[in-house]
Design a protein around this motif. Sequence first.
Motif, PDB file in Angstrom:
ATOM      1  N   ALA A  61       0.827  -1.205   0.000  1.00 49.82           N
ATOM      2  CA  ALA A  61       0.000   0.000   0.000  1.00 49.82           C
ATOM      3  C   ALA A  61       0.863   1.258   0.000  1.00 49.82           C
ATOM      4  N   ARG A  62       1.943   1.241   0.761  1.00 51.84           N
ATOM      5  CA  ARG A  62       2.825   2.414   0.791  1.00 51.84           C
ATOM      6  C   ARG A  62       3.442   2.674  -0.575  1.00 51.84           C
ATOM      7  N   ASN A  63       3.928   1.640  -1.236  1.00 52.52           N
ATOM      8  CA  ASN A  63       4.563   1.808  -2.545  1.00 52.52           C
ATOM      9  C   ASN A  63       3.573   2.256  -3.608  1.00 52.52           C
ATOM     10  N   ALA A  64       2.327   1.770  -3.513  1.00 47.94           N
ATOM     11  CA  ALA A  64       1.330   2.081  -4.537  1.00 47.94           C
ATOM     12  C   ALA A  64       0.644   3.428  -4.327  1.00 47.94           C
ATOM     13  N   SER A  65       0.536   3.856  -3.065  1.00 49.87           N
ATOM     14  CA  SER A  65      -0.288   5.035  -2.778  1.00 49.87           C
ATOM     15  C   SER A  65       0.417   6.129  -1.996  1.00 49.87           C
ATOM     16  N   GLY A  66       1.565   5.830  -1.420  1.00 49.84           N
ATOM     17  CA  GLY A  66       2.235   6.790  -0.565  1.00 49.84           C
ATOM     18  C   GLY A  66       1.727   6.800   0.868  1.00 49.84           C
ATOM     19  N   GLN A  67       0.777   5.924   1.185  1.00 52.33           N
ATOM     20  CA  GLN A  67       0.230   5.859   2.539  1.00 52.33           C
ATOM     21  C   GLN A  67       1.316   5.453   3.542  1.00 52.33           C
ATOM     22  N   LYS A  68       1.428   6.209   4.667  1.00 56.05           N
ATOM     23  CA  LYS A  68       2.517   5.958   5.602  1.00 56.05           C
ATOM     24  C   LYS A  68       2.060   5.463   6.969  1.00 56.05           C
ATOM     25  N   TYR A  69       0.767   5.570   7.274  1.00 53.35           N
ATOM     26  CA  TYR A  69       0.280   5.218   8.609  1.00 53.35           C
ATOM     27  C   TYR A  69      -0.815   4.163   8.497  1.00 53.35           C
ATOM     28  N   PHE A  70      -0.778   3.198   9.403  1.00 51.31           N
ATOM     29  CA  PHE A  70      -1.740   2.099   9.380  1.00 51.31           C
ATOM     30  C   PHE A  70      -2.146   1.727  10.801  1.00 51.31           C
ATOM     31  N   THR A  71      -3.343   1.156  10.918  1.00 49.45           N
ATOM     32  CA  THR A  71      -3.833   0.627  12.192  1.00 49.45           C
ATOM     33  C   THR A  71      -3.867  -0.891  12.084  1.00 49.45           C
ATOM     34  N   LEU A  72      -3.099  -1.578  12.920  1.00 50.22           N
ATOM     35  CA  LEU A  72      -3.028  -3.039  12.871  1.00 50.22           C
ATOM     36  C   LEU A  72      -4.167  -3.633  13.677  1.00 50.22           C
ATOM     37  N   ALA A  73      -4.986  -4.464  13.035  1.00 52.33           N
ATOM     38  CA  ALA A  73      -6.194  -5.012  13.662  1.00 52.33           C
ATOM     39  C   ALA A  73      -6.183  -6.544  13.600  1.00 52.33           C
ATOM     40  N   PHE A  74      -6.375  -7.179  14.712  1.00 53.37           N
ATOM     41  CA  PHE A  74      -6.614  -6.688  16.063  1.00 53.37           C
ATOM     42  C   PHE A  74      -5.771  -7.488  17.033  1.00 53.37           C
ATOM     43  N   PHE A 300     -10.447   3.592   7.562  1.00 53.00           N
ATOM     44  CA  PHE A 300     -11.537   2.840   6.920  1.00 53.00           C
ATOM     45  C   PHE A 300     -11.300   1.357   7.123  1.00 53.00           C
ATOM     46  N   TRP A 301     -12.364   0.611   6.998  1.00 56.14           N
ATOM     47  CA  TRP A 301     -12.307  -0.850   6.992  1.00 56.14           C
ATOM     48  C   TRP A 301     -12.500  -1.322   5.564  1.00 56.14           C
ATOM     49  N   SER A 302     -11.513  -1.942   4.959  1.00 57.96           N
ATOM     50  CA  SER A 302     -10.190  -2.211   5.491  1.00 57.96           C
ATOM     51  C   SER A 302      -9.216  -2.177   4.323  1.00 57.96           C
ATOM     52  N   LEU A 303      -7.923  -2.194   4.637  1.00 62.44           N
ATOM     53  CA  LEU A 303      -6.900  -2.097   3.600  1.00 62.44           C
ATOM     54  C   LEU A 303      -7.011  -3.217   2.574  1.00 62.44           C
ATOM     55  N   GLY A 304      -7.277  -4.435   3.030  1.00 60.07           N
ATOM     56  CA  GLY A 304      -7.378  -5.577   2.117  1.00 60.07           C
ATOM     57  C   GLY A 304      -8.576  -5.531   1.192  1.00 60.07           C
ATOM     58  N   ARG A 305      -9.517  -4.611   1.441  1.00 59.50           N
ATOM     59  CA  ARG A 305     -10.716  -4.484   0.602  1.00 59.50           C
ATOM     60  C   ARG A 305     -10.597  -3.325  -0.389  1.00 59.50           C
ATOM     61  N   ASP A 306      -9.474  -2.603  -0.386  1.00 59.75           N
ATOM     62  CA  ASP A 306      -9.380  -1.388  -1.197  1.00 59.75           C
ATOM     63  C   ASP A 306      -9.024  -1.690  -2.649  1.00 59.75           C
ATOM     64  N   THR A 322     -17.565  -1.946  -5.021  1.00 59.64           N
ATOM     65  CA  THR A 322     -17.991  -0.694  -5.645  1.00 59.64           C
ATOM     66  C   THR A 322     -16.951  -0.296  -6.696  1.00 59.64           C
ATOM     67  N   PRO A 323     -17.341   0.457  -7.749  1.00 56.06           N
ATOM     68  CA  PRO A 323     -16.357   0.838  -8.771  1.00 56.06           C
ATOM     69  C   PRO A 323     -15.223   1.680  -8.178  1.00 56.06           C
ATOM     70  N   GLN A 324     -13.987   1.273  -8.446  1.00 55.39           N
ATOM     71  CA  GLN A 324     -12.828   1.997  -7.942  1.00 55.39           C
ATOM     72  C   GLN A 324     -11.562   1.477  -8.602  1.00 55.39           C
ATOM     73  N   SER A 325     -10.506   2.269  -8.510  1.00 56.06           N
ATOM     74  CA  SER A 325      -9.182   1.778  -8.864  1.00 56.06           C
ATOM     75  C   SER A 325      -8.519   1.249  -7.593  1.00 56.06           C
ATOM     76  N   ALA A 326      -7.457   0.477  -7.744  1.00 51.08           N
ATOM     77  CA  ALA A 326      -6.751  -0.072  -6.579  1.00 51.08           C
ATOM     78  C   ALA A 326      -6.242   1.060  -5.692  1.00 51.08           C
ATOM     79  N   TYR A 327      -6.507   0.954  -4.385  1.00 51.51           N
ATOM     80  CA  TYR A 327      -6.097   1.928  -3.360  1.00 51.51           C
ATOM     81  C   TYR A 327      -6.723   3.305  -3.561  1.00 51.51           C
ATOM     82  N   GLN A 328      -7.848   3.381  -4.255  1.00 55.28           N
ATOM     83  CA  GLN A 328      -8.477   4.691  -4.470  1.00 55.28           C
ATOM     84  C   GLN A 328      -8.977   5.301  -3.148  1.00 55.28           C
TER      85      GLN A 328
END
Length: 334
Positions: A61-74, A300-306, A322-328
């Motif tokens: 996710a970081r490489n594809a979107s630049g996202q740097k923060y995550f919540t590890l569940a659970f 959001f819930w959840s990273l694996g569903r994006d 729902t219609p979307q691109s990966a990591y939208q």
Amino acid sequence: MRRISRYMLGIAATVGTVVTPVLAPAASAVPAAANPGPGFPARYSAPYAETWNSPSALAGARNASGQKYFTLAFVIAGNGCNATFNGDTSVTDASWVSAVNSLRAAGGDVIVSFGGASGTELGAACTSVSSLKAQYKRVVDSLNLTRVDLDIEGSTLDNTAANDRRDKALAQLQSEYATAGRHLDVQYTLPVNPTGLEQNSINLLNNAKSNGLNVNLVNIMTMDYGPAMDMGKAATDAATALHSQLGRIWTSKSSAQLWAMEGNTPMIGVNDTKSEVFSTANASTLAKFAASKGIQELSFWSLGRDKACATNGQLSDSCSGTPQSAYQFTRTLR
């Protein structure tokens, strides 16, 4: 209004299977702690990453979107009063520690979420304040955390003894870390209606305050309301209602401070209540609202569903339906 939780999707894969408990390591074989992280900015997004999926999801996710923060569940109880990821994986698992270290080396960080809708919540499993505090401390120290999330919902929310025990343990831990020159932020994630929190959640927050726990933010699960509705408006309506409710608990805070005490977590795409669909347009609505109000955290819930499913309208634990691109959603809510 009782709601179906988003977490049933991810946990469902483990229901009916025999789980081998992961015992705490012997004192002579305690793994090295994760490297310290940089912490968090004043405003950020931290999508929930499922710990039953591969730790490599963080780097992907970081490489594809630049996202740097995550919540590890659970983190939940495994084999009694023993904190584990997903009830079956050590919190010092080498793959997860490595993934956290790599993320931090790239300037990111993680929150660990305790609780969720399935399994045994740690506050219920540990029957004394001291034993519960020891488990929280073990997780915080092992992963070098500066922030923890307590996701309390379902019947756990009505367990007043566990709620009081949890608040006392966390307040003591905060105080001990402060004395040692360390900082620990504690946030609560709670179910909500578009009209705001229900009374059991308000009672929990009042208990936290009375026990001297410094609650950094209150994160609301803006999902699974029941009937079909505009999910973007429902999320912002719930946030507005929460603002008033927080003001009645923390009466000395300014309006800006109360907005900065909020988090907002929708379930992207098709919700457990399938008539509810949180779209990419809804995500844009929420992101703009959060920026205008100064809301601290979006998730959001959840990273694996994006990512999109093969068929729109599908409810899945591995795509949004729902219609979307990966990591939208990740990009939009950043």
